[in-house]
Design an enzyme around this catalytic site. Structure first.
Site, PDB file in Angstrom:
ATOM      1  N   HIS A  42       0.989  -1.119   0.026  1.00 50.74           N
ATOM      2  CA  HIS A  42      -0.153   0.100  -0.253  1.00 50.74           C
ATOM      3  C   HIS A  42       0.936   1.186   0.022  1.00 50.74           C
ATOM      4  O   HIS A  42       2.053   1.317   0.310  1.00 50.74           O
ATOM      5  CB  HIS A  42      -0.931   0.039   1.025  1.00 50.74           C
ATOM      6  CG  HIS A  42       0.043   0.094   2.502  1.00 50.74           C
ATOM      7  ND1 HIS A  42       0.125  -1.197   3.310  1.00 50.74           N
ATOM      8  CD2 HIS A  42       0.414   1.052   3.261  1.00 50.74           C
ATOM      9  CE1 HIS A  42       1.062  -0.988   4.116  1.00 50.74           C
ATOM     10  NE2 HIS A  42       1.075   0.376   4.430  1.00 50.74           N
ATOM     11  N   HIS A 126       5.756   6.180  -1.711  1.00 51.93           N
ATOM     12  CA  HIS A 126       6.551   4.769  -1.737  1.00 51.93           C
ATOM     13  C   HIS A 126       5.655   3.549  -1.208  1.00 51.93           C
ATOM     14  O   HIS A 126       4.917   3.684  -0.306  1.00 51.93           O
ATOM     15  CB  HIS A 126       7.937   4.907  -0.949  1.00 51.93           C
ATOM     16  CG  HIS A 126       7.660   5.077   0.573  1.00 51.93           C
ATOM     17  ND1 HIS A 126       7.235   6.160   1.215  1.00 51.93           N
ATOM     18  CD2 HIS A 126       7.754   4.064   1.427  1.00 51.93           C
ATOM     19  CE1 HIS A 126       7.255   6.130   2.616  1.00 51.93           C
ATOM     20  NE2 HIS A 126       7.386   4.759   2.640  1.00 51.93           N
TER      21      HIS A 126
END
Length: 190
Positions: A42, A126
């Site tokens: 995620h 990220h």
């Protein structure tokens, strides 16, 4: 409960990333890394940590308009990098300005709900794929292998509130488990 706001990549993007990660696992030194699993992939937008149950309704109430005020945007997995010697990640490309705005709105929603947030830092999109077991791990071969990676694009269209259940100490191979506690659509006009 331990919570964070996130964007979840769709199954086709997860499948693409899974194929890339499998190749990275064969690189020299990859055995010194703890690889995150598909269920944990995620983009964290705002990490809230332990949140008192009494604050959760207010948080939900504030995240809904944060999602509604943000237009849906294009996104794809792109390249990679590292944080120091410990974290290996895959980056994002596409609507990064919109993604940063959504991260700022999620952070602000948590603060307005009374959740103490860490000091504000510039958001770096990220998705963590591995963590080093120690400082001796060399992440450079993996970062170099990720450099040309360009995933297929998708439309980021939902903000998720995710509950993180930490692993039980002393249980080998135990990993955090994530469950979507709630989610809201982004503005479809995006």
């Amino acid at each position: 409960m331990r919570l964070f706001a996130a964007l979840l990549p769709p199954p086709p993007a997860v499948d693409e990333l899974s194929a890339v990660v499998e190749r990275l696992r064969d690189l020299p030194g990859a055995d010194r890394l703890r690889w995150t699993g598909r269920p944990g992939w995620h983009f964290t937008l705002a990490f809230m940590g332990e949140v008192d149950d009494a604050l959760v309704p207010g948080l939900r109430e504030r995240l809904a308009p944060a999602a509604h005020r943000t237009d849906a945007f294009p996104l794809r997995l792109h390249g990679g990098g590292r944080f120091g010697r410990r974290a290996l990640w895959v980056g994002a490309a596409g609507g990064l300005d919109e993604m940063r705005r959504l991260a700022e709105r999620a952070d602000a929603a948590a603060r307005r709900a009374g959740i103490p947030m860490d000091e504000h830092r510039r958001y770096v999109p990220h998705l963590t794929i591995a963590r080093a077991r120690d400082d001796a791990a060399d992440l450079r071969p993996c970062v170099e292998a990720l450099a040309p990676f360009e995933g297929t694009g998708w439309q980021a269209d939902r903000l998720a509130l995710v509950r993180s259940n930490l692993p039980v100490r002393g249980v080998p191979g135990e990993r955090p488990r994530y469950e979507v506690a709630d989610s809201w659509p982004l503005n479809a006009a995006g």
